[in-house]
Scaffold this motif. Structure first.
Motif, short mmCIF file in Angstrom:
data_model
loop_
_atom_site.label_atom_id
_atom_site.label_comp_id
_atom_site.label_asym_id
_atom_site.label_seq_id
_atom_site.Cartn_x
_atom_site.Cartn_y
_atom_site.Cartn_z
N THR B 383 -40.54 39.05 -0.77
CA THR B 383 -40.29 38.16 0.38
C THR B 383 -40.00 38.92 1.67
O THR B 383 -40.65 38.66 2.70
CB THR B 383 -39.14 37.18 0.06
N PRO B 384 -39.07 39.89 1.68
CA PRO B 384 -38.81 40.58 2.95
C PRO B 384 -40.02 41.34 3.48
O PRO B 384 -40.20 41.48 4.69
CB PRO B 384 -37.67 41.54 2.60
N ILE B 385 -40.86 41.82 2.56
CA ILE B 385 -42.04 42.59 2.99
C ILE B 385 -43.10 41.65 3.58
O ILE B 385 -43.70 41.95 4.62
CB ILE B 385 -42.60 43.40 1.79
N LYS B 387 -42.44 38.81 4.91
CA LYS B 387 -41.84 38.33 6.16
C LYS B 387 -42.06 39.34 7.28
O LYS B 387 -42.49 38.96 8.39
CB LYS B 387 -40.33 38.13 5.91
N GLU B 388 -41.80 40.61 7.02
CA GLU B 388 -41.95 41.63 8.06
C GLU B 388 -43.39 41.69 8.57
O GLU B 388 -43.64 41.71 9.78
CB GLU B 388 -41.55 43.00 7.49
N GLN B 391 -44.34 38.54 10.49
CA GLN B 391 -43.71 38.60 11.82
C GLN B 391 -44.54 39.49 12.75
O GLN B 391 -44.77 39.16 13.91
CB GLN B 391 -42.29 39.15 11.72
N LYS B 392 -44.97 40.62 12.21
CA LYS B 392 -45.78 41.54 13.03
C LYS B 392 -47.10 40.89 13.43
O LYS B 392 -47.56 41.02 14.56
CB LYS B 392 -46.05 42.84 12.25
#
Lengths: 301, 412
Positions: B383-385, B387-388, B391-392
């Motif tokens: 999930t955090p990957i 998301k990052e 976002q980019k």
């Protein structure tokens, strides 16, 4: 003096029992738990499933855990250097005979008495706000449009925004420890060196800093322990879902033990325990290295 | 003399404390709630509980634990044998994570004809997540939908809400031409944009397959999602801080203050920002648009609610169910709806808060239930990957192909 063994046992036993129950047992249980797959942290031992070192192997191959370790390393190393340097600088300045010493000391220490939740909210919503934040407004006022346009919480800047805010709050705490160490140094040493013609910089390099070695060791150990437990600030800078820029091993551990925020994910308290064991080892290694590298001064004062 | 009187008084108080409960009338029901005591939901629930106590003669030990308190503390407390008769939390957490502690409520619901005035879709969802039987009672229903500012839509000359991606792009162009930013979100919710869009292309199962098995490059729909959002960025339809502002910066800022037209969020949004928008904000809502060649329509979306669960070991099941009925039916369900700007759980409470009027239609059309963010957060290690990189993508720091490549590399 004659020793009464019975009395020693009577007085020591309660403390030892409590120490074993509160410290030794949880440590041993965590180490054992890290070798099992445990769905819930309060599951009975009968429900644990032995997996050997699988939890550790899983951590070694999970890129998100490695990212969290890298973030922790950056917080510890870069943040540590900043906090120690500023803390020492402020402590030296405050003990150099300036006026309003108590006032300045109270101001620098103040962030420590404010809740981390309030502090983080202040930084996110007041300082870093891209619409009317302190940084954006100030840079706009100064005509520095490229700096004013920076979104301080985007993927490029979020880690540094978090680290800056965290260090801001921690400087006062370590300054106070340094300050108490400096106050212990006899004033005559400074007076004698002044008569001998030593400058303030020389006094710091040749008297203050060498005599603060044990205090520096204490500060590094304290900083390492708080860094390893880095959690609340990370959570506040990435509410609801975790973030690659702010995730730390403690947050990763929390996700494994209690599950992700919005979704019902698989939980494994054993994996969380493995993270805990690993972090514990890190602190021990830092403590041993610090003791090896920074020798206690031979001087007595 | 004074000391003697004091001793006597103390002895009386202690005696009363010890023998008091023995003679107390009624039963005691322990209720752990996910709300914090100052939230409007908590205030309304506390009033309902007081009304129940007055009517029944029973005592309710109501404890507001907050979301984190429940997530961390409920299961350990139950395992430790703490008496907790009734608790509430999210529908999935109660039924999946704590399913083993739940009492089957089918008989109690039948005995009181509970379902006659309950939202059938929600009851069906509660049964579905519990494996086919009713183990929880939903309240505070929510639906995840695209909220918009009606004033901006009117000013931009948009006469009907977009239902397809093509119409959505046309609406964005009009909004941009009218001098507003079309679309925003915060970091907390940006994953739902990705999940919803991919689910529109291939359904929720495809989303879950991609995020759990890492089939990023092998799934052409992922590239389509990336291209659509890259297109939104290139055309200037996204806020410059789309998905990167720390929640709740953009929902409270550019959306609530009227600079941005649309925000994909749950039906709790009007309540969260009402202190900023004031009562005059013209709320609108529509289902996330369909995409060309996609499998899912406007009838698919994330909906659910908080639910009540009763401990299977309780000795006061009927009393606990009566508390549920007090909160989720009639007067107090309406009060809860009004106080929290929420959707009523009782179908006889037909009057919804004005801010949610448009949500009613979206909810009525829902037939297929997505999980949270259409399953895009189902792999917490990824999930955090995701998301990052998303976002980019949404801020122009990654191309569509770059997004797919980055995700493929991360999943290997």
């Amino acid at each position: 003096m004659k020793r009464n063994k019975t009395m020693i046992i009577v007085f020591l036993t309660p403390a030892l029992v409590l120490f074993c129950a509160i410290f030794v047992y949880p440590i041993l249980r965590t180490i054992v738990m890290s070798l099992f797959k445990v769905e819930n942290i309060t599951s009975g031992i009968a429900q644990w499933q032995y997996v050997g070192f699988q939890n550790y192997k899983s951590l070694a191959t999970t890129s998100l855990f490695k990212t969290s370790l890298l973030n922790l390393l950056r917080i510890w190393a870069i943040g540590g250097m900043v906090v120690m340097s500023l803390g020492l600088l402020f402590a030296v300045i405050l003990n150099s005979g300036i006026r309003f010493k108590n006032f300045f000391r109270a101001v620098i220490y103040m962030p420590n008495i404010i809740s981390a939740v309030a502090l983080a909210t202040m930084w996110i919503q007041f300082v870093y706000n891209p619409r009317f934040g302190l940084l954006t407004s100030t840079f706009k006022l100064l005509g520095m449009d490229s700096l004013a346009a920076i979104n301080w919480t985007d993927t490029t800047h979020k880690f540094w925004a978090l680290l800056f805010a965290y260090c801001f709050g921690m400087v006062g705490y370590h300054m106070l420890i340094f300050s108490s160490g400096i106050e212990k140094i006899p004033q005559e040493l400074f007076e004698a060196s002044t008569i001998d013609g030593a400058s303030k910089v020389q006094q710091f390099r040749l008297i203050t800093f060498p005599l603060l070695r044990s205090v520096l060791k204490t500060n590094i150990t304290m900083w390492s322990i708080t860094s390893v437990a880095f959690f609340v600030w990370s959570q506040l800078f990435s509410m609801v879902t975790a973030d690659t820029q702010t995730i730390t091993p403690m947050v990763y551990m929390y996700l494994q033990v209690f599950g992700a925020g919005n979704v019902i994910s698989e939980r494994n308290a054993g994996l969380g325990a493995a993270v805990g064991v690993f972090l514990g080892l890190c602190v021990v290694i830092v403590f041993v290295l610090t003791n090896r590298l920074i020798k206690n001064e031979d001087l007595e004062f | 003399m004074k000391k003697r009187i004091l001793c006597l008084l103390l002895a009386c108080v202690l005696t009363l404390m010890v023998i008091g409960p023995v003679f107390a009338e009624g039963k005691t029901i322990v209720y752990w709630s996910m709300w914090s005591a100052s939230e409007p939901q908590a205030i309304a629930i506390a009033e309902a509980v007081k009304a129940y106590e007055a009517a029944s003669g029973n005592t309710v030990d109501l404890q507001f634990k907050g979301r984190t308190g429940m997530r961390e503390g409920l299961q350990p407390a139950l395992d430790a044998g703490t008496v907790i008769d009734l608790f509430d939390e999210d529908i999935d957490r109660v039924n999946v994570a704590w399913g083993n502690y739940l009492l089957d409520l089918e008989d109690l619901a039948k005995a009181t004809d509970y379902e006659a005035t309950a939202i059938s879709g929600l009851i069906a969802a509660a049964r579905e997540v519990a494996g086919g039987t009713l183990k929880s009672i939903p309240y505070q229903p929510f639906v995840y939908t695209m909220f918009y500012n009606q004033e901006i839509f009117a000013e931009a000359g948009i006469e009907s809400v977009p239902t397809t991606w093509e119409e959505f792009l046309a609406a964005c162009e009009k909004i941009k031409a009218a001098g507003y930013i079309p679309f925003t979100t915060d970091d907390a919710y940006v994953m739902t944009n990705f999940g919803y869009h991919l689910a529109r292309y291939g359904g929720q199962d495809l989303v879950i397959d991609v995020v759990t098995n890492g089939n990023w490059a092998e799934t052409p729909e992922v590239l389509k999602v990336a291209q659509d959002y890259e297109d939104l960025y290139n055309k200037g339809y996204l806020s410059s801080t789309f998905g990167t502002a720390a929640w709740p910066t953009n929902q409270n800022g550019e959306f609530a203050l009227g600079d941005v037209a649309m925000y994909l969020n749950g039906s709790w949004l009007p309540n969260e920002v009402r202190g900023i928008t004031g009562p005059d904000f013209q709320w609108g809502a529509f289902a996330y648009p369909t995409v060309p060649g996609g499998t899912d329509g406007l009838d698919a979306g994330n909906f659910g609610g908080q639910v009540y669960g009763i401990n299977k070991n309780t000795e006061v099941a009927e009393e606990a169910f009566e508390i549920i009925r007090t909160v989720t039916k009639g007067e107090y369900d309406l009060k809860l709806s009004v106080e929290s700007v929420g959707i009523p759980a009782d179908t006889t409470n037909t009057e919804w808060p004005a801010a949610l009027a448009a949500v009613k239609e979206v909810m009525a059309n829902l037939a297929v239930r997505y999980e949270w963010s259409a399953g895009s957060e189902n792999n917490p290690n990824m999930t955090p990957i995701i998301k990052e990189n998303f976002q980019k993508l949404c801020t122009g720091n990654l191309t569509a192909q770059g997004f797919v490549d980055a995700m493929e590399a991360a999943s290997n």
